[in-house]
Write a protein that holds these residues in place. Structure first.
Motif, PDB file in Angstrom:
ATOM      1  N   LEU A   1      50.850  42.209  49.221  1.00 55.21           N
ATOM      2  CA  LEU A   1      49.450  42.126  48.824  1.00 55.21           C
ATOM      3  C   LEU A   1      49.204  43.139  47.718  1.00 55.21           C
ATOM      4  CD1 LEU A   1      49.397  40.524  51.456  1.00 55.21           C
ATOM      5  CD2 LEU A   1      47.264  41.691  52.059  1.00 55.21           C
ATOM      6  N   CYS A   2      48.631  42.679  46.605  1.00 55.63           N
ATOM      7  CA  CYS A   2      48.454  43.547  45.445  1.00 55.63           C
ATOM      8  C   CYS A   2      47.190  43.158  44.689  1.00 55.63           C
ATOM      9  CB  CYS A   2      49.683  43.482  44.541  1.00 55.63           C
ATOM     10  SG  CYS A   2      50.079  41.809  43.960  1.00 55.63           S
ATOM     11  N   GLY A   3      46.958  43.802  43.552  1.00 55.30           N
ATOM     12  CA  GLY A   3      45.788  43.527  42.727  1.00 55.30           C
ATOM     13  C   GLY A   3      46.115  43.681  41.257  1.00 55.30           C
ATOM     14  N   HIS A   4      45.356  44.537  40.567  1.00 50.61           N
ATOM     15  CA  HIS A   4      45.569  44.950  39.179  1.00 50.61           C
ATOM     16  C   HIS A   4      45.259  43.868  38.159  1.00 50.61           C
ATOM     17  CE1 HIS A   4      47.029  47.309  35.845  1.00 50.61           C
ATOM     18  NE2 HIS A   4      47.897  46.377  35.513  1.00 50.61           N
ATOM     19  N   ALA A   5      45.672  42.639  38.374  1.00 50.55           N
ATOM     20  CA  ALA A   5      45.529  41.585  37.372  1.00 50.55           C
ATOM     21  C   ALA A   5      44.073  41.157  37.166  1.00 50.55           C
ATOM     22  CB  ALA A   5      46.374  40.377  37.755  1.00 50.55           C
ATOM     23  N   HIS A   6      43.170  41.497  38.091  1.00 49.51           N
ATOM     24  CA  HIS A   6      41.787  41.003  38.060  1.00 49.51           C
ATOM     25  C   HIS A   6      41.790  39.474  37.971  1.00 49.51           C
ATOM     26  CE1 HIS A   6      39.405  44.847  37.108  1.00 49.51           C
ATOM     27  NE2 HIS A   6      40.660  45.219  37.307  1.00 49.51           N
ATOM     28  N   TYR A   7      42.720  38.875  38.713  1.00 49.66           N
ATOM     29  CA  TYR A   7      43.000  37.442  38.580  1.00 49.66           C
ATOM     30  C   TYR A   7      43.748  37.019  39.840  1.00 49.66           C
ATOM     31  CZ  TYR A   7      45.163  33.290  36.299  1.00 49.66           C
ATOM     32  OH  TYR A   7      45.584  32.040  35.951  1.00 49.66           O
TER      33      TYR A   7
ATOM     34  N   PHE B   1      35.221  42.932  38.180  1.00 50.21           N
ATOM     35  CA  PHE B   1      35.067  41.943  37.116  1.00 50.21           C
ATOM     36  C   PHE B   1      36.391  41.213  36.953  1.00 50.21           C
ATOM     37  CE2 PHE B   1      36.334  45.960  35.244  1.00 50.21           C
ATOM     38  CZ  PHE B   1      37.379  45.629  34.388  1.00 50.21           C
ATOM     39  N   GLY B   2      36.336  40.004  36.396  1.00 49.87           N
ATOM     40  CA  GLY B   2      37.543  39.220  36.203  1.00 49.87           C
ATOM     41  C   GLY B   2      38.155  39.456  34.835  1.00 49.87           C
ATOM     42  N   VAL B   3      39.446  39.141  34.710  1.00 56.06           N
ATOM     43  CA  VAL B   3      40.155  39.210  33.436  1.00 56.06           C
ATOM     44  C   VAL B   3      40.943  37.923  33.269  1.00 56.06           C
ATOM     45  CG1 VAL B   3      41.929  40.386  32.079  1.00 56.06           C
ATOM     46  CG2 VAL B   3      40.341  41.734  33.455  1.00 56.06           C
TER      47      VAL B   3
END
Length: 264
Positions: free
Chosen positions: A192-198, A217-219
């Motif tokens: 489970l991760c994040g960072h991409a805003h996607y 916010f999204g990217v």
């Protein structure tokens, strides 16, 4: 049947005061502050009563110890009694996190183990401060190899900030190839991760990689050199049933599109 319900919130970018920050210069974010959406997510999560809450990085946006104390206050206010596993991202200043969130005076990468309901959580620190690309140190790979040399009762969930790979083209994650061999032979159910805003869901190194949408916010990558920021915001609920994992992506909006509510 063994079960565990995980709430995953990523890329919170909390600050007590957003003036003179990056957010003060972006029209998209001047009125819709990330901390407000974090509180929406935490309220919804508190109502759902998950077994555990994981925060997969960029908890605070390059802030001070006071900003981490503010985040901790919000978590305690809304989610008191729910175990919380924080992960550090590239916008987290490690010393400020240690002092403000953990009330400790220390430095270095933050990685650790947590066990619950027969499941093992291994938290790694993929982040170099203010560097968008990820890096998994050989020291952490050694630690993972040691921890994963024996199976957990119900399996392992790996937590980090950076995806090992992503469709987003604006960053990459560096790690030794032996990490893939370790994961493929392990009892890891998912990363489970994040960072991409996607939001992404794919298989990497023989395990499922679940990347959560950002809470702030999204990217979107629109070309090899350009990205756009969007109003897309969300978090995940992950249901673990034995070694199977089901993911629901919650979307958050400036005005919640709820038509009605009924009991059944």
């Amino acid at each position: 049947m063994e079960q565990l319900r995980i709430a995953q919130v990523s890329d919170l970018h909390v600050l007590k005061d957003y003036r003179n920050s990056m957010f003060d210069r972006l029209p998209l974010l001047q009125t819709e502050l990330p901390a407000n959406y974090v509180q929406v997510a935490l309220r919804e999560i508190a109502e759902a009563k998950p077994d555990i809450l994981v925060l997969t990085g960029d908890l605070v946006h390059e802030g001070s110890a006071a900003d981490y104390r503010f985040l901790k206050m919000l978590i305690d206010r809304y989610c008191d009694g729910i175990p919380v596993l924080p992960v550090l991202g590239n916008h987290d200043l490690k010393q400020s996190f240690y002092r403000g969130y953990l009330n400790e005076d220390r430095t270095g990468r933050y990685y650790y183990k947590h066990e619950q309901n027969g499941y093992r959580f291994l938290v790694i620190d993929t982040a170099v401060e203010r560097n968008g690309c990820g890096d998994i140190s050989s020291e952490q790979i050694d630690w993972l190899e040691q921890e994963l040399s024996h199976a957990s009762e119900n399996g392992t969930i790996l937590l980090g900030h950076h995806p090992l790979q992503s469709r987003q083209a604006w960053f990459h994650t560096d790690y030794d190839a032996r990490l893939g061999d370790i994961l493929e032979k392990s009892d890891v159910i998912a990363y489970l991760c994040g960072h991409a805003h996607y939001a992404e869901d794919c298989t990497i190194c023989g395990i499922r990689q679940i990347t959560a949408e950002s809470c702030a916010f999204g990217v979107e990558t629109v070309s090899d050199t350009d990205v756009i920021y969007t109003h897309t915001r969300g978090y995940n609920t992950c249901w673990l049933e034995n070694r199977e994992i089901i993911v629901h992506q919650h979307q958050m909006f400036p005005v919640h599109p709820q038509i009605c509510r009924f009991a059944f």
